[in-house]
Design a protein around this motif. Structure first.
Motif, short mmCIF file in Angstrom:
data_model
loop_
_atom_site.label_atom_id
_atom_site.label_comp_id
_atom_site.label_asym_id
_atom_site.label_seq_id
_atom_site.Cartn_x
_atom_site.Cartn_y
_atom_site.Cartn_z
N THR A 38 0.84 -1.20 0.00
CA THR A 38 0.00 0.00 0.00
C THR A 38 0.87 1.25 0.00
N GLU A 53 1.05 4.27 -2.71
CA GLU A 53 0.78 5.64 -2.27
C GLU A 53 1.93 6.58 -2.62
N ILE A 55 -6.92 1.93 -2.94
CA ILE A 55 -5.49 1.64 -2.99
C ILE A 55 -5.14 0.40 -2.17
#
Length: 517
Positions: free
Chosen positions: A245, A249, A274
């Protein structure tokens, strides 16, 4: 009446009712349906067998049934098991009513932990109603278009460069072979797909967490409360997802391979959060790392335990794929030459998969289907091609079906049946070898896996000797396989093999370079 007696009476009534119901169902089969192999414990006997025997269970039931297709009743439905390459071919053709998607979505959900809203995006009911390609259709097309032989050259060059660099820095020494193959394969594959800032590269401990999860992933998937009953593996998965993740990001996927960049765009454009996109990439890691790394170990095990085969392969590689530049002291190996001009090496790879990968190709029956104009498959059932049974069938492969024969696939990629007479020796049915799946769901990464596996094994054979460590009584090759674990692909060894890895004297001072051409 005591509480214990009430419980016992209730259990007895329930068991008797289940037995009577099963007997009633037995009395009303359709004569066109495959023969039914009833469990000894009504309704749940085959489920217990699969959970306790794993990959070995279909071999047990196939010994009892002796039919090319038979049915295993489980709870309110049943699973059809196919053990004939002829029928397997028909299964692969019936792509309109025997579908993979209804099976893969629930399995992947249990594996990676998607949210319910993301599952609805994946099912894409509106697109199906409108007759348009669904999310899963688009994902399927994306993978197969971007992982073909020509398209993977970009990743192939990167992974070969990574293998060359890491082996060049490798010092002689002792090591557990399976663990080392797994770690090296994980590092170079993650780098090739996810770029230099992938979680395995930035956080070395994450690789170990991934393999902690892999060790007990079946427990996490099978338990309704895996986060409690299999907490260690569950938490390991969540740590890897957290780093993936963060990878997304921070935009680190911009340096990933074309296929990963396209996957990420497809998810985000469809509205997948996401974190769930990261979970999908966790599933992708599963597909790219596990089977390939285990296959490298088994291939090395089968070759290194046979000194004559080692010399045979070295001669083949030296003749066809090895180039030496004396001016730079660089020795290169060409993957293209390994693929096209080293039939024994390619045969060893396919034979390794045959004896270690009991692949089961599963399809969901969406509507009543008559298979091969003979067998009626009922809607809402599952049909499985039992690869482990097919791979050990003496009628298909010959009397040595349970043994490793390095030359079995030399003359044809389908394999040749062994026999004492020329009449018994024949090409094997193309649907009998299940190492890469079959039909519309052939493994999309098989071409990339061949680049990695053949090149890595070739350079290890040419550059290093593998001997027993000092103080060891001897290398115990051919460890038993973890047959009672339900594998998604290749079976793991039950123990490791300790070896000493040492550069060959004639190759000292040489810099290795693995090339696509």
């Amino acid at each position: 009446m005591s509480t214990l007696r009430v419980i016992l009476v209730a259990f007895a009534i329930a068991f008797l009712s289940a037995a009577l119901l099963e007997r009633w169902l037995r009395a009303h089969p359709d004569p066109r349906e495959p023969p039914v192999l009833h469990p000894r414990v009504p309704f749940i006997g085959h489920i217990i067998g699969l959970l306790t025997e794993g990959a070995n269970y279909y071999k047990i039931t196939s010994t009892r049934s002796r039919h090319p297709i038979y049915a295993l009743p489980m709870l309110s439905s049943q699973t059809y098991v196919v053990t004939s390459p002829h029928l397997a071919n028909y299964i692969q053709r019936a792509s309109s009513t025997l579908l993979f998607e209804p099976i893969i979505l629930p399995v992947t959900q249990r594996m990676v932990g998607f949210s319910k809203s993301t599952l609805e995006i994946f099912r894409d009911a509106e697109a199906k109603k409108a007759g348009k390609p669904s999310f899963m259709d688009r994902m399927h097309n994306l993978l197969y278009s971007l992982m073909g032989p020509a398209e993977i050259r970009y990743q192939g060059k990167i992974v070969l460069d990574q293998i060359s660099q890491r082996l060049h820095a490798r010092s002689d020494g002792e090591m557990p072979l399976f663990e080392w193959c797994r770690e090296l394969f994980s590092e170079v594959t993650a780098y090739a797909f996810y770029g230099p800032e992938n979680p395995f590269e930035l956080y070395p401990g994450i690789s170990k967490e991934f393999w902690v999860w892999e060790e007990d992933m079946i427990g996490v998937m099978a338990s309704p409360i895996g986060q409690v009953t299999h907490r260690k593996a569950y938490l390991a998965r969540e740590k890897v997802v957290q780093k993936l993740t963060e990878y997304l990001e921070k935009g680190r996927g911009q340096a990933a391979s074309p296929v990963i960049q396209a996957r990420i765009r497809l998810h985000l454009d469809a509205g997948v959060p996401i974190e769930d996109t990261a979970r999908s990439e966790f599933g992708m890691l599963f597909g790219t790392l596990i089977n390939g790394s285990i296959t490298v170990f088994w291939l090395l095990n089968h070759v290194l335990s046979r000194p004559q085969l080692v010399e045979e392969l070295r001669a083949e590689i030296a003749k066809s794929a090895l180039r030496i530049d004396q001016s730079t002291k660089t020795t290169s190996i060409s993957f293209e030459a390994l693929r096209s001009a080293c039939p024994i090496l390619n045969s060893v790879l396919r034979e390794t998969l045959r004896v270690t990968a009991p692949m089961t190709s599963a399809r969901f029956v969406t509507e009543d289907t008559v298979l091969a104009d003979t067998y009626l498959l009922r809607a809402n059932s599952v049909v499985q091609i039992a690869g482990g049974v097919l791979h050990q069938d003496e009628e298909v492969w010959g009397p040595d079906a349970r043994e490793f024969n390095p030359h079995r696939f030399v003359n044809t990629p389908n394999g040749t049946r062994t026999g004492s007479t020329e009449a018994e020796k024949r090409s094997v049915h193309p649907a009998a070898f299940r190492g890469f799946g079959g039909g519309t769901v052939y493994c999309p990464g098989r071409h990339f896996a061949q680049i990695e596996i053949l090149s890595l094994v070739a350079v290890l054979l040419m550059g290093w000797e593998f001997t027993q460590p000092k103080g060891e009584a001897g290398i115990r090759w051919n460890p038993p396989m973890y047959e009672k674990r339900t594998p998604i692909g290749v079976m793991k060894p039950l123990r490791d093999v300790n070896v000493t890895m040492k550069r060959r004297e004639e190759m000292r001072g040489i810099k290795w370079s693995l090339q696509m051409e």
